[in-house]
Write a protein that holds these residues in place. Structure first.
Motif, short mmCIF file in Angstrom:
data_model
loop_
_atom_site.label_atom_id
_atom_site.label_comp_id
_atom_site.label_asym_id
_atom_site.label_seq_id
_atom_site.Cartn_x
_atom_site.Cartn_y
_atom_site.Cartn_z
N ASP A 10 0.77 -1.17 -0.14
CA ASP A 10 0.01 0.09 -0.24
C ASP A 10 0.96 1.32 -0.11
N PRO A 11 0.84 2.10 -1.10
CA PRO A 11 1.75 3.35 -1.21
C PRO A 11 1.40 4.19 -0.09
N ALA A 12 0.12 4.16 0.54
CA ALA A 12 0.13 5.30 1.88
C ALA A 12 0.68 4.56 2.98
N TRP A 13 0.54 3.26 3.28
CA TRP A 13 1.34 2.67 4.34
C TRP A 13 2.81 3.28 4.03
N ASP A 54 4.17 5.63 2.76
CA ASP A 54 4.35 7.07 2.97
C ASP A 54 4.47 7.32 4.62
N ARG A 55 3.47 6.83 5.21
CA ARG A 55 3.21 6.75 6.72
C ARG A 55 4.63 6.20 7.23
N LYS A 110 7.45 8.81 6.90
CA LYS A 110 7.30 10.09 7.92
C LYS A 110 7.48 9.66 9.27
N HIS A 120 2.78 0.03 12.94
CA HIS A 120 2.71 -0.06 11.53
C HIS A 120 2.69 -1.72 10.96
#
Length: 462
Positions: free
Chosen positions: A402-405, A407-408, A411, A459
């Motif tokens: 998951d790209p959003a995962w 990215d998190r 960060k 995560h």
């Protein structure tokens, strides 16, 4: 739009293009009133409309640069808006960059120290005005025809009157020359510039960088953790005292470096060029080509190892000629091809195939023939080069994540290890078989067991 040679822009007429990039262009212009030749930097309209951050940075560069007046800093004359374009007019510095001089070989120690001493003079002044350059590197150091060194490009400089320029975790600068505190997201002060000067001086006297890495992550990690080899071990012409001064400038902890540019400059004062040394000879050059030629005569013959077929002096000459077209990688190419080439003619042909332009390749082969004579009698034969085979596409494991995962993950990791988190995650994602392996790999970068456990808990995907 871009300006054309001969076009009139306000009070200036365009004489030529000095450089062009994705964000703007640099032109050689003539003031139509005074007839003085200047440099004009232009931010492209498309950039202004699409990126407020870049526009703000360009405006900041104008304000910072306008506050500085020093003989070793290229002077800003004026700035103005024309239609929807923002323009900056500054001193035209005609001469080679330090990077171009280092493409051939290390510079003589006295010449290197003389150049860096002038850079430190400029920085000492800028720091007293509350300005930190933050991008010291050989491409931003220009040797003018008059012999003065000019420091250029204050595009990411930080001024005391605008201390909030850099956002938390944001890295600006050139990776190979950045101080550890810049890479880890800490507040960097003037001593970060001195680290960059040290990296630059190390390269000037040894011909290699103090910090190297095969990729971004390795280089960032080396800046933060790796102790550089003392430069005297690469170049015996460097005294132990000078070597120690350079190493001190590269201390990981800013408190252990020279605390001011003046302190660093004073430590180099005993190694400055004298009136009978190479420095005034270089300054006497009347053109950039002449300066390159004079530098070439000052350089010691580089001692490349000899092989069963080729004498080291022949390899050194070949390396120096090739470096004019391909840069510092010339040494590697010469040594690699010398292992298999049956004779000098074949060796010249092999390394010439690495030169992209036909005209440059022909000039190189002509120089080989002039240098080596009968040994290269067929060296002017045409070289047949085949188009490079495109790389075979490989599976990208992160595509299944998951790209959003991801990215998190970047960060959150940045809070623990700084801006290098992005590189760490991207590098690990290419090798990981799945999310859990990626998570375990990047979590290992967190030194605190408690923070690592919390990071893993936040995560885990299942």
């Amino acid at each position: 739009m871009s300006f054309q040679v001969g076009q009139v822009v306000g009070d200036y007429q365009v004489e030529g293009v000095l450089g062009r990039g994705g964000m703007g262009a640099l032109y050689k212009v003539r003031n139509r009133i005074s007839q003085r030749l200047d440099a004009m930097k232009v931010l492209l309209p498309s950039v202004r409309s699409s990126s407020a951050d870049i526009t703000s940075r360009f405006e900041r560069e104008i304000r910072v640069h306008a506050s500085l007046r020093h003989p070793n800093i290229a002077e800003l004359y004026t700035a103005f808006q024309l239609d929807d374009q923002l323009l900056m007019v500054m001193e035209l510095v005609e001469g080679p960059t330090l990077e171009s001089l280092l493409a051939h070989a290390p510079l003589p120690v006295e010449l290197s120290v003389g150049i860096v001493s002038q850079v430190l003079s400029a920085l000492g002044y800028a720091h007293r005005q509350g300005v930190i350059h933050r991008d010291i590197k050989p491409t931003n150091i220009v040797l003018s025809r008059g012999g003065a060194v000019k420091l250029i490009d204050f595009g990411i400089a930080l001024a005391e009157f605008n201390p909030r320029m850099t956002q938390t975790g944001m890295v600006l600068g050139s990776l190979a020359y950045m101080a550890p505190e810049q890479l880890t997201g800490l507040n960097a002060d003037a001593r970060a510039d001195l680290y960059s000067v040290g990296i630059t001086l190390y390269q000037a006297v040894t011909g290699r960088r103090a910090i190297e890495g095969a990729n971004e992550y390795e280089m960032m990690n080396a800046h933060v953790h790796q102790q550089p080899i003392p430069p005297v071990q690469h170049n015996p012409a460097i005294s132990q005292e000078l070597s120690a001064a350079i190493v001190k400038s590269l201390a990981k902890n800013p408190a252990h470096r020279f605390q001011t540019a003046e302190d660093f400059r004073q430590a180099l004062s005993g190694y400055m060029p004298t009136s009978s040394s190479a420095w005034p000879q270089l300054a006497a050059s009347s053109s950039e080509t002449g300066m390159h030629e004079r530098v070439a005569t000052m350089l010691p013959v580089e001692k490349l190892p000899s092989s069963s077929r080729f004498h080291s002096a022949a390899l050194a000459v070949l390396n120096r000629n090739l470096a004019q077209y391909v840069g510092p990688i010339a040494r590697h190419l010469v040594m690699k091809e010398s292992r298999d080439a049956p004779n000098l003619d074949a060796l010249c042909q092999a390394v010439a195939s690495q030169i992209a332009k036909d005209s440059d390749r022909a000039a190189f082969l002509q120089a080989c023939r002039a240098e080596f004579g009968a040994e290269t009698r067929t060296v002017m034969a045409p070289i047949q080069t085949s188009a490079p085979t495109p790389p075979t596409p490989t599976a990208v494991t992160q595509a299944s994540m998951d790209p959003a995962w991801i990215d998190r993950l970047k960060k959150d990791l940045a809070v623990q290890i700084g801006p290098m988190a992005r590189v760490v995650v991207d590098r690990a994602a290419k090798k990981a078989s799945g999310p859990n392996e990626l998570l375990a790999t990047v979590a290992a970068e967190i030194s605190s067991p408690e923070e690592r456990a919390r990071f893993l808990a936040r995560h885990r995907t299942h």
